[in-house]
Design a protein around this motif. Structure first.
Motif, PDB file in Angstrom:
ATOM      1  N   MET A 142      10.414   7.035   5.846  1.00 43.85           N
ATOM      2  CA  MET A 142      10.694   8.022   6.846  1.00 43.85           C
ATOM      3  C   MET A 142       9.185   7.611   8.138  1.00 43.85           C
ATOM      4  O   MET A 142       9.177   7.600   9.201  1.00 43.85           O
ATOM      5  CB  MET A 142       8.714   8.539   6.020  1.00 43.85           C
ATOM      6  N   TYR A 143       8.925   5.835   7.567  1.00 40.41           N
ATOM      7  CA  TYR A 143       8.032   5.815   9.455  1.00 40.41           C
ATOM      8  C   TYR A 143       9.211   4.840   9.897  1.00 40.41           C
ATOM      9  O   TYR A 143       8.922   4.908  11.313  1.00 40.41           O
ATOM     10  CB  TYR A 143       7.787   4.184   7.976  1.00 40.41           C
TER      11      TYR A 143
ATOM     12  N   THR B 295       0.682  -0.784  10.421  1.00 37.54           N
ATOM     13  CA  THR B 295       0.927  -3.014  10.667  1.00 37.54           C
ATOM     14  C   THR B 295       2.733  -3.395  11.005  1.00 37.54           C
ATOM     15  O   THR B 295       3.092  -2.092  10.405  1.00 37.54           O
ATOM     16  CB  THR B 295       0.119  -3.577   9.929  1.00 37.54           C
ATOM     17  N   PRO B 296       2.536  -3.906  11.670  1.00 41.72           N
ATOM     18  CA  PRO B 296       4.107  -4.474  12.595  1.00 41.72           C
ATOM     19  C   PRO B 296       4.500  -5.230  10.753  1.00 41.72           C
ATOM     20  O   PRO B 296       6.228  -5.599  10.588  1.00 41.72           O
ATOM     21  CB  PRO B 296       4.208  -4.905  13.551  1.00 41.72           C
ATOM     22  N   GLN B 297       3.263  -5.570   9.900  1.00 40.64           N
ATOM     23  CA  GLN B 297       3.426  -6.505   8.958  1.00 40.64           C
ATOM     24  C   GLN B 297       4.286  -5.723   8.106  1.00 40.64           C
ATOM     25  O   GLN B 297       3.852  -4.842   6.755  1.00 40.64           O
ATOM     26  CB  GLN B 297       2.819  -6.943   8.950  1.00 40.64           C
TER      27      GLN B 297
ATOM     28  N   SER C 273       0.382   0.192   6.318  1.00 40.03           N
ATOM     29  CA  SER C 273      -0.324  -0.571   5.300  1.00 40.03           C
ATOM     30  C   SER C 273      -0.260  -0.136   3.718  1.00 40.03           C
ATOM     31  O   SER C 273      -0.806   0.921   3.783  1.00 40.03           O
ATOM     32  CB  SER C 273      -1.264  -1.749   5.384  1.00 40.03           C
ATOM     33  N   LYS C 274      -0.536  -0.824   2.942  1.00 37.99           N
ATOM     34  CA  LYS C 274      -0.546  -0.355   1.379  1.00 37.99           C
ATOM     35  C   LYS C 274      -2.080  -0.793   1.132  1.00 37.99           C
ATOM     36  O   LYS C 274      -2.524  -0.988   0.429  1.00 37.99           O
ATOM     37  CB  LYS C 274       0.199  -0.899   0.756  1.00 37.99           C
ATOM     38  N   LYS C 275      -1.421  -2.653   1.067  1.00 34.94           N
ATOM     39  CA  LYS C 275      -2.447  -3.450   0.278  1.00 34.94           C
ATOM     40  C   LYS C 275      -3.098  -4.017   1.451  1.00 34.94           C
ATOM     41  O   LYS C 275      -4.906  -3.880   1.591  1.00 34.94           O
ATOM     42  CB  LYS C 275      -2.262  -4.886  -0.370  1.00 34.94           C
TER      43      LYS C 275
END
Length: 156
Positions: A109-110, A94-96, A82-84
Motif C-alpha cells: 500500500m505504501y 519514515t524512510p526507515q 512507522s509502527k514502533k
C-alpha cells in the motif's frame, strides 16, 4: 517479513512498475528527459532498509546508460508509516523500513502510494516537475554535483 522476503517483495514491486535490474539498481527509462533508478540501502542500525529513488537528467549522463547513484541529479526515499517509532506519542512517516514489522500487503500500500504520488509523475513529466518541487524538499538535489544541478534548475 524476513530480509529475503523484503528484498523479493521490492523486486516484484519494481518489476511490476516496469523497472529492470542492472547490477545493484533497478532502472526505468521513459520518453521524458529523466531516467529513474531505485536501490535498497541496508541501515547500519538494525534490521532496517531505505529505498532510495534517484533521478538522472538524461542529457547529463556522461558514460553508462545505467549510471550509479553517485551520478544522480536528484534523489528521495520511499516513505512508510512507522509502527514502533513515535514522536510525541504519534507514529509518523519514515524512510526507515523495519521490514520485520510489516506484511507484504501493508508495505504494498505504501509503495503504491509513493509510486502514484511522486515517482511515476517525476518520470513521466520530467525535469520541470522535479524542479518545481525542489524548494519544497520534495526532491533533494545532489549537492556533490552542485554546479550541474544548478544548471539543470536554471534551464527548467
Amino acid at each position: 517479513m524476513t530480509k529475503q522476503e523484503f528484498k523479493e517483495f521490492c523486486k516484484v514491486q519494481f518489476h511490476s512498475k516496469g523497472f529492470i535490474k542492472v547490477k545493484k539498481m533497478f532502472y526505468f527509462d521513459s520518453d521524458s528527459d529523466i531516467l529513474c533508478g531505485i536501490d535498497l540501502q541496508k541501515s547500519n542500525f538494525g534490521n532496517t532498509y531505505y529505498v532510495n529513488v534517484y533521478f538522472f537528467v538524461k542529457s547529463f549522463i556522461e558514460h553508462d546508460l545505467y549510471p550509479t547513484y553517485l551520478e544522480a541529479d536528484f534523489n528521495r526515499r520511499i516513505m512508510i508509516m512507522s509502527k514502533k517509532q513515535t514522536y510525541q506519542g504519534e507514529v509518523f512517516l519514515t524512510p526507515q523500513i523495519e521490514y520485520e514489522e510489516y506484511e507484504s500487503e501493508e508495505l504494498g500500500m505504501y509503495f503504491q502510494q509513493n509510486f502514484e504520488e511522486w515517482i511515476m509523475p517525476a518520470i513521466e513529466k520530467g525535469i520541470g516537475y522535479i524542479a518545481e518541487r525542489v524548494n519544497d524538499n520534495f526532491f533533494a538535489p545532489n549537492y556533490a554535483r552542485r554546479e550541474r544541478v544548478l544548471e539543470i534548475l536554471e534551464k527548467a
